[in-house]
Design an enzyme around this catalytic site. Structure first.
Site, PDB file in Angstrom:
ATOM      1  N   ASP A  51      20.673 -35.289 -32.711  1.00 30.77           N
ATOM      2  CA  ASP A  51      19.439 -35.858 -33.272  1.00 30.77           C
ATOM      3  C   ASP A  51      19.086 -35.230 -34.613  1.00 30.77           C
ATOM      4  O   ASP A  51      19.492 -34.109 -34.919  1.00 30.77           O
ATOM      5  CB  ASP A  51      18.265 -35.629 -32.305  1.00 30.77           C
ATOM      6  N   GLU A  52      18.335 -35.970 -35.379  1.00 28.25           N
ATOM      7  CA  GLU A  52      17.637 -35.470 -36.556  1.00 28.25           C
ATOM      8  C   GLU A  52      18.507 -34.564 -37.439  1.00 28.25           C
ATOM      9  O   GLU A  52      18.161 -33.419 -37.704  1.00 28.25           O
ATOM     10  CB  GLU A  52      16.372 -34.711 -36.104  1.00 28.25           C
TER      11      GLU A  52
ATOM     12  N   TRP B 200      15.779 -41.860 -27.001  1.00 30.31           N
ATOM     13  CA  TRP B 200      14.474 -41.199 -27.135  1.00 30.31           C
ATOM     14  C   TRP B 200      13.565 -41.904 -28.144  1.00 30.31           C
ATOM     15  O   TRP B 200      12.368 -41.943 -27.974  1.00 30.31           O
ATOM     16  CB  TRP B 200      14.646 -39.714 -27.488  1.00 30.31           C
TER      17      TRP B 200
ATOM     18  N   ARG C 255      12.085 -23.392 -28.694  1.00 35.25           N
ATOM     19  CA  ARG C 255      10.869 -23.175 -29.497  1.00 35.25           C
ATOM     20  C   ARG C 255      10.031 -22.058 -28.875  1.00 35.25           C
ATOM     21  O   ARG C 255       9.525 -21.172 -29.541  1.00 35.25           O
ATOM     22  CB  ARG C 255      10.067 -24.461 -29.607  1.00 35.25           C
TER      23      ARG C 255
ATOM     24  N   ASP D 220       5.464 -33.752 -23.906  1.00 34.74           N
ATOM     25  CA  ASP D 220       4.767 -32.861 -24.846  1.00 34.74           C
ATOM     26  C   ASP D 220       3.638 -33.611 -25.557  1.00 34.74           C
ATOM     27  O   ASP D 220       2.833 -32.999 -26.252  1.00 34.74           O
ATOM     28  CB  ASP D 220       5.732 -32.267 -25.879  1.00 34.74           C
TER      29      ASP D 220
ATOM     30  N   ASP E 164      17.948 -24.314 -31.036  1.00 30.98           N
ATOM     31  CA  ASP E 164      17.261 -25.130 -32.028  1.00 30.98           C
ATOM     32  C   ASP E 164      17.068 -24.298 -33.287  1.00 30.98           C
ATOM     33  O   ASP E 164      17.501 -23.141 -33.343  1.00 30.98           O
ATOM     34  CB  ASP E 164      15.928 -25.673 -31.470  1.00 30.98           C
TER      35      ASP E 164
ATOM     36  N   HIS F  28      19.498 -29.194 -36.290  1.00 28.78           N
ATOM     37  CA  HIS F  28      18.749 -28.237 -35.445  1.00 28.78           C
ATOM     38  C   HIS F  28      19.557 -26.953 -35.218  1.00 28.78           C
ATOM     39  O   HIS F  28      19.564 -26.395 -34.124  1.00 28.78           O
ATOM     40  CB  HIS F  28      18.361 -28.881 -34.112  1.00 28.78           C
TER      41      HIS F  28
ATOM     42  N   TRP G 214       9.100 -30.750 -24.918  1.00 28.18           N
ATOM     43  CA  TRP G 214       9.335 -29.898 -26.090  1.00 28.18           C
ATOM     44  C   TRP G 214       8.217 -28.885 -26.159  1.00 28.18           C
ATOM     45  O   TRP G 214       7.064 -29.193 -25.825  1.00 28.18           O
ATOM     46  CB  TRP G 214       9.375 -30.767 -27.353  1.00 28.18           C
ATOM     47  N   THR G 215       8.541 -27.677 -26.604  1.00 33.42           N
ATOM     48  CA  THR G 215       7.571 -26.591 -26.413  1.00 33.42           C
ATOM     49  C   THR G 215       7.038 -25.967 -27.698  1.00 33.42           C
ATOM     50  O   THR G 215       6.645 -24.806 -27.708  1.00 33.42           O
ATOM     51  CB  THR G 215       8.195 -25.475 -25.546  1.00 33.42           C
ATOM     52  N   GLU G 216       7.020 -26.765 -28.785  1.00 34.00           N
ATOM     53  CA  GLU G 216       6.457 -26.202 -30.012  1.00 34.00           C
ATOM     54  C   GLU G 216       5.093 -25.567 -29.743  1.00 34.00           C
ATOM     55  O   GLU G 216       4.769 -24.488 -30.247  1.00 34.00           O
ATOM     56  CB  GLU G 216       6.265 -27.299 -31.072  1.00 34.00           C
TER      57      GLU G 216
ATOM     58  N   TYR H 268       7.624 -38.680 -23.087  1.00 31.51           N
ATOM     59  CA  TYR H 268       7.494 -37.442 -23.856  1.00 31.51           C
ATOM     60  C   TYR H 268       6.311 -36.635 -23.340  1.00 31.51           C
ATOM     61  O   TYR H 268       5.166 -36.848 -23.707  1.00 31.51           O
ATOM     62  CB  TYR H 268       7.421 -37.742 -25.363  1.00 31.51           C
TER      63      TYR H 268
HETATM   64  C1  TNX Z   1      11.786 -34.860 -31.691  1.00 29.96           C
HETATM   65  S1  TNX Z   1      13.437 -35.799 -29.360  1.00 29.96           S
HETATM   66  C2  TNX Z   1      12.785 -33.967 -31.397  1.00 29.96           C
HETATM   67  C3  TNX Z   1      12.430 -32.559 -31.086  1.00 29.96           C
HETATM   68  C4  TNX Z   1      10.958 -32.309 -31.193  1.00 29.96           C
HETATM   69  C5  TNX Z   1      10.194 -33.483 -30.607  1.00 29.96           C
HETATM   70  C6  TNX Z   1       8.709 -33.305 -30.570  1.00 29.96           C
HETATM   71  C7  TNX Z   1      14.472 -35.124 -30.235  1.00 29.96           C
HETATM   72  C8  TNX Z   1      15.838 -35.453 -29.885  1.00 29.96           C
HETATM   73  N1  TNX Z   1      14.104 -34.324 -31.254  1.00 29.96           N
HETATM   74  O1  TNX Z   1      13.168 -31.703 -31.914  1.00 29.96           O
HETATM   75  O2  TNX Z   1      10.656 -31.132 -30.514  1.00 29.96           O
HETATM   76  O3  TNX Z   1      10.495 -34.635 -31.373  1.00 29.96           O
HETATM   77  O4  TNX Z   1       8.115 -34.320 -29.804  1.00 29.96           O
END
Ligand code: TNX
Length: 542
Positions: free
Chosen positions: A339-340, A406, A175, A433, A204, A277, A481-483, A431
């Protein structure tokens, strides 16, 4: 051991002339207050008396070290910083101020060491160079820079070993990326507090940060985003700053980080996040997606529906990338994310649906499991092990995959019950961040607040597990995380002092955990961070 909870009082005593405010059990104050060590050693006893270094500080190393130079130069640095006296290798007839002994019988745990400070000298013993390294880091905190050489340091003995073998910090360089010098400084600081794993989030949606020679557009296209969202899109922010942002680490630079970390007894685990991602990669290679594109490197934060399609060309890409990644990073673990990854595109994709049918998979989650098991087989064939975010469990992960929990602790609990190894890094406690208080003056940060005390209360081994299941919890990790963290200073503000609390959680015996004692030991460490120009969050900042 002195970890039973008797009345603890902060006593300021002149120990060997050096003023160190320490937690002291009142009835023991007659000996000497223990020095301000973080993380607290497994066992520490004060012996009475002091050691006084000579005008020239002599040191000696006994045993067959593979990297004698590295240990010698660290010893040099610690001794010189402490007393500003000239430091030399002792000749046979001279008295030895510091002796380092590498001996196979010096401890069963590969990271353990003993440190004895007596009137006639200091001895650190360990069975490994890692143990000697940790012992020197402890000595560094006892003989803190600025301590009065004439006054000496208190006699004591320490026998130390970590509670957990995995003690990690994750840095998101996707990020926002950090200059190599800042990453090296972070590794230096991690070594001081006995972290042994640096998890490097390199890819990402918003940027791809590692050079891959077979796929040059990852550097020329995927590493650059046109602009960046201003503010938090979760709160409705949509405006962009109009400023292009990007960059990447060359393979030579990544190797430099690996070597720098290795010299500090830290493993670097690279993460290539897949199948989600991945928008940055899709911007350069749209043929890896399930829809035609085109795609732009993401300019906002969040989760994208556009993920890798499970096609033959995607597997060729992933394997080509991982081949080069494994050549750069010698780590046991390769992090494959997981993830995600929304299922939207796979639901609409004929190719994805064909695989589900052909392989008899239940749904798209099972397809993600199939995808990652295939990647895992490739990684395993190269002698490595995959680690992934807890979503990898949903599609049925291979039992040899290690799970990074997580979304709370539950993923980790489920995983150890299935026999997986686990690293705990729950949003609730790890976390980094997340905001450090609810104060409006906090710099931009994410949601729920995570104050120092809560990090200190992190317990990686939940109740209700069998001994065998608990043994699968390798340790824990703080994730940064560095958003919203654009500069190295922004990163440090989130890391410190919270990572010191985490260091103690992961290293010190559970029964030694003591918040008041930690708070009393903290100022000496903050003074050291000041000396090193680390921009930490001051205690009690409003
Ligand atoms: C979730 S933790 C994410 C990251 C984001 C973060 C922000 C994870 C595996 N995925 O992509 O930066 O939350 O807290």
């Amino acid at each position: 051991m002195r970890f039973d909870r008797r009345t603890l009082s902060a006593v300021l005593l002149a120990v060997c002339g050096a003023a160190i405010a320490m937690p002291v059990f009142a009835e023991e104050a007659s000996t000497a207050p223990a020095p301000a060590i973080i993380p607290l050693p497994a066992s520490l006893e004060m012996d009475g008396g002091c050691f006084h270094p000579g005008k020239v500080v002599h040191f000696a190393i006994t045993g067959k070290l593979t990297d004698r130079r590295a240990i010698a130069s660290l010893a040099h640095e610690v001794l010189r910083d402490a007393w500003h006296h000239p430091v030399t290798i002792a000749s046979a007839r001279e008295r030895v101020d510091l002796r380092l002994v590498l001996a196979a019988d010096a401890g069963a745990n590969p990271e353990s060491y003993t440190l004895r400070i007596a009137r006639d000298g200091i001895v650190i013993r360990a069975a490994t160079e890692t143990g000697l390294f940790h012992g020197l880091q402890t000595l560094r905190q006892i003989a803190a820079p600025g301590s009065d050489a004439g006054a000496g340091i208190p006699a004591l003995h320490i026998s130390d070993q970590p509670r957990f073998r995995y003690r990690g910090l994750m840095l998101d360089s996707a990020r926002h990326m950090q200059p190599l010098a800042a990453i090296k400084q972070q590794l230096d600081l991690m070594a001081r507090y006995k972290f042994n794993t640096f998890h490097w989030h390199l890819t990402d949606d918003q940027g791809w940060r590692i050079e891959i020679k077979r796929y040059p557009k990852l550097a020329s296209i995927s590493s650059m985003r046109k602009e960046t969202v201003i503010g938090n899109p979760d709160n409705g922010a949509t405006a962009r700053d109009g400023i292009p942002y990007g960059g990447y680490y060359t393979q030579a630079q990544a190797r430099e980080i690996v070597a720098y970390a290795r010299a500090r007894h830290i493993d670097v685990i690279p993460e290539i996040d897949m199948p989600g991602h991945m928008v940055a990669a899709l911007a350069a290679y749209p043929e890896l997606a399930c829809t035609p594109g085109p795609f732009d490197v993401y300019t906002t934060w969040g989760v994208s529906d556009d993920i890798l399609c499970p096609s033959p060309q995607t597997f060729a890409f992933v394997e080509g990338v991982l081949d080069e990644v494994m050549a750069i990073f010698p780590s046991h673990y390769i992090h494959v994310g997981g993830d995600e990854a929304p299922t939207t595109r796979w639901i609409q994709s004929a190719l994805a649906q064909d695989i589900i049918r052909r392989e008899g998979l239940k749904d798209e989650h099972a397809l993600q499991g199939w995808f990652l098991r295939r990647v895992e087989a490739f990684v395993r064939a190269h002698g490595r092990t995959i680690i992934g975010w807890d979503e990898i469990l949903e599609g049925g992960a291979s039992p040899t995959a290690t799970v990074m929990s997580w979304r709370g602790m539950q993923g980790g609990i489920d995983a150890v019950r299935l026999g997986h190894d686990v690293v705990m890094s729950p949003t609730s406690h790890a976390y980094l961040d997340y905001c450090q208080s609810k104060a409006r003056s906090e710099p931009p940060c994410i949601g729920n607040d995570l104050p120092l005390r809560k990090v200190y209360e992190f317990e990686p081994v939940p109740d209700g597990l069998t001994a065998e299941q608990s043994a699968h919890i390798l340790g824990g990790q703080g994730n940064l995380w560095t958003e919203y963290l654009k500069t190295p200073q922004d990163v440090q503000y989130m890391l410190f002092p919270r990572s010191l609390a985490l260091a103690e959680v992961l290293w010190s015996p559970k029964q030694a955990r003591d918040w008041n004692g930690f708070l009393l030991r903290l100022p000496a460490q903050l003074a050291e961070l000041d000396r090193l120009h680390v921009k930490y969050r001051p205690l009690g900042a409003q």
